[in-house]
Design a protein around this motif. Structure first.
Motif, short mmCIF file in Angstrom:
data_model
loop_
_atom_site.label_atom_id
_atom_site.label_comp_id
_atom_site.label_asym_id
_atom_site.label_seq_id
_atom_site.Cartn_x
_atom_site.Cartn_y
_atom_site.Cartn_z
N ALA A 24 12.17 22.41 20.58
CA ALA A 24 11.01 22.03 19.79
C ALA A 24 11.08 22.66 18.40
CB ALA A 24 9.73 22.44 20.50
N CYS A 25 11.45 23.95 18.34
CA CYS A 25 11.50 24.65 17.06
C CYS A 25 12.59 24.07 16.16
CB CYS A 25 11.74 26.14 17.28
SG CYS A 25 10.37 27.00 18.05
N LEU A 26 13.79 23.85 16.72
CA LEU A 26 14.88 23.32 15.90
C LEU A 26 14.64 21.87 15.52
CD1 LEU A 26 18.09 24.88 17.50
CD2 LEU A 26 16.96 25.49 15.36
N GLY A 27 13.97 21.12 16.39
CA GLY A 27 13.63 19.75 16.04
C GLY A 27 12.70 19.70 14.83
N GLU A 28 11.68 20.55 14.82
CA GLU A 28 10.75 20.60 13.69
C GLU A 28 11.46 21.10 12.43
OE1 GLU A 28 7.77 19.54 13.43
OE2 GLU A 28 7.24 19.13 15.52
N ALA A 29 12.30 22.13 12.58
CA ALA A 29 13.02 22.66 11.42
C ALA A 29 13.94 21.60 10.82
CB ALA A 29 13.83 23.89 11.82
N ILE A 69 6.28 26.96 4.50
CA ILE A 69 5.47 27.75 5.42
C ILE A 69 5.82 27.42 6.86
CG2 ILE A 69 3.11 28.07 6.29
CD1 ILE A 69 2.17 27.77 3.36
N ARG A 70 5.89 26.13 7.17
CA ARG A 70 6.21 25.72 8.53
C ARG A 70 7.65 26.05 8.90
NH1 ARG A 70 3.11 26.43 11.33
NH2 ARG A 70 3.82 24.97 12.93
N LEU A 71 8.56 25.91 7.94
CA LEU A 71 9.97 26.20 8.19
C LEU A 71 10.15 27.66 8.60
CD1 LEU A 71 12.87 25.10 8.13
CD2 LEU A 71 12.97 25.74 5.70
N GLY A 72 9.48 28.58 7.90
CA GLY A 72 9.57 29.98 8.26
C GLY A 72 9.07 30.25 9.67
N THR A 73 7.98 29.59 10.04
CA THR A 73 7.42 29.76 11.38
C THR A 73 8.43 29.34 12.45
OG1 THR A 73 5.15 29.43 10.65
CG2 THR A 73 5.62 28.99 12.98
N TYR A 74 9.05 28.18 12.30
CA TYR A 74 9.92 27.66 13.35
C TYR A 74 11.23 28.41 13.46
CZ TYR A 74 6.69 23.78 13.93
OH TYR A 74 5.57 23.03 14.19
N ILE A 75 11.79 28.85 12.34
CA ILE A 75 13.03 29.63 12.40
C ILE A 75 12.78 30.95 13.10
CG2 ILE A 75 14.75 30.86 11.03
CD1 ILE A 75 15.18 27.86 11.09
N GLU A 111 20.21 20.71 16.73
CA GLU A 111 19.22 19.93 17.48
C GLU A 111 19.91 18.89 18.36
OE1 GLU A 111 16.42 17.01 18.68
OE2 GLU A 111 18.05 16.59 17.25
N ALA A 112 20.95 18.24 17.82
CA ALA A 112 21.69 17.24 18.60
C ALA A 112 22.40 17.89 19.79
CB ALA A 112 22.69 16.53 17.71
N ARG A 113 22.93 19.08 19.58
CA ARG A 113 23.60 19.79 20.68
C ARG A 113 22.63 20.05 21.82
NH1 ARG A 113 25.74 26.05 20.33
NH2 ARG A 113 26.45 26.23 22.49
N LEU A 114 21.42 20.46 21.49
CA LEU A 114 20.42 20.71 22.52
C LEU A 114 20.00 19.43 23.21
CD1 LEU A 114 18.17 23.32 20.69
CD2 LEU A 114 19.64 23.74 22.65
#
Length: 313
Positions: free
Chosen positions: A243-248, A163-169, A271-274
């Motif tokens: 923030a979104c990619l970190g959570e994902a 559920i959370r993964l869908g939100t952040y992507i 995430e590391a690139r950012l």
């Protein structure tokens, strides 16, 4: 977890997040369309912007021909035959929630079902009596209630993770598209500090509910550099790309099994690139070019997630 269950949970959340982001797009475009415009001054270019972002402008033209404010608003908000409308997203979210009704809490189901019932009532009455801004605010409030129910009543298991993964992507993709559309509307040679520049960036910040965060972090009027840094690189801004990619990345790393390694690696690399990229490097590349490339990376990540977890074996 069965892949079809994971897929329904993931897409339920994506469609609800998408409906909220579509409402944010519509709200900012409608607000800016009411301001004095360059050229013709009718504001139709602003109203057409959400259709351009979602790739449904050509579909609109095929069905309705010339741009018209009332038809544009209905097509984007309430048209059940437009798969990119808010109406269609809420319908799809409710359909997926029904499939996994036994895997979500009663509070979540009741929220999603009530939202869909209210959406049908609004669609039957039309936007005329409701008001565009009030409708967009209603969509955002229903999305907030859904997330509150999900956080407050869900068992912290794999179902909650999907559920959370869908939100952040979905949020990462939409935040970038909104930023790119505002930047493209202003143009590369936009005059920094102009009234148009100020209202365009301020409208974007308000649409993404980060105006107060911007005012706390930065001083003065918003400009391209500060807004881009806030929405791309600030880890403490909930709707930012980082923030979104970190959570994902954290969610993917917590999922069991070996099939997800490509998706896990891709998310960690993004995430590391950012984390090690500065705003000056992004601007030197060209903001539009950088955002376009990043949107493609997010789509590839979504494809890797689909292949790893959501396809039936």
């Amino acid at each position: 977890m069965l892949s079809r269950t994971a897929a329904a949970l993931y897409w339920m959340s994506r469609y609800l997040e998408r409906a909220e982001n579509l409402a944010r797009m519509l709200d900012v475009s409608y607000s800016l369309s009411l301001m004095p415009q360059d050229g013709s001054g009718d504001g139709l270019d602003e109203l057409a912007m959400p259709l351009q972002i979602t790739g449904t402008l050509e579909d609109y033209r095929n069905r309705h021909g010339a741009l018209d404010a009332e038809r544009l608003l209905h097509f984007f908000a309430l048209d059940g035959d437009n798969p990119g409308s808010i109406f269609s997203c809420l319908r799809a979210a409710r359909s997926n929630a029904h499939v996994v009704r036994g895997r979500i809490s009663a509070d979540m189901w009741e929220n999603i079902n009530a939202t869909w019932l209210e959406m049908r009532e609004i669609a039957s009455q039309g936007l005329g009596g409701y008001g565009i801004s009030a409708f967009c605010e209603w969509v955002k409030q229903r999305s907030h209630l859904y997330r509150g129910a999900a956080f407050g009543t869900s068992l912290r298991n794999d179902a909650f993770r999907f559920i959370r993964l869908g939100t952040y992507i979905e949020r990462a993709d939409n935040s970038l598209r909104l930023l790119d559309s505002r930047y493209e509307m202003l143009g590369e040679q936009a005059e920094e500090g102009s009234a148009r520049d100020y209202y365009q960036w301020s409208a974007l910040l308000r649409a993404l509910s980060v105006f107060e965060a911007f005012s706390e972090i930065y001083r003065g009027a918003p400009d391209k550099r500060q807004v881009a840094e806030l929405l791309i690189l600030r880890e403490d801004v909930p709707r930012s790309l980082r923030a979104c990619l970190g959570e994902a990345a954290l969610i993917l790393a917590s999922l069991p099994g070996e099939n997800g390694r490509p998706a896990q690696r891709m998310a960690a690399e993004l995430e590391a690139r950012l984390r090690y990229t500065g705003i000056e490097e992004i601007l030197a590349t060209g903001l539009h070019a950088w955002l376009s490339e990043c949107i493609l990376h997010i789509n590839h990540l979504a494809g890797a997630i689909h292949s790893a977890y959501l396809e039936a074996a």
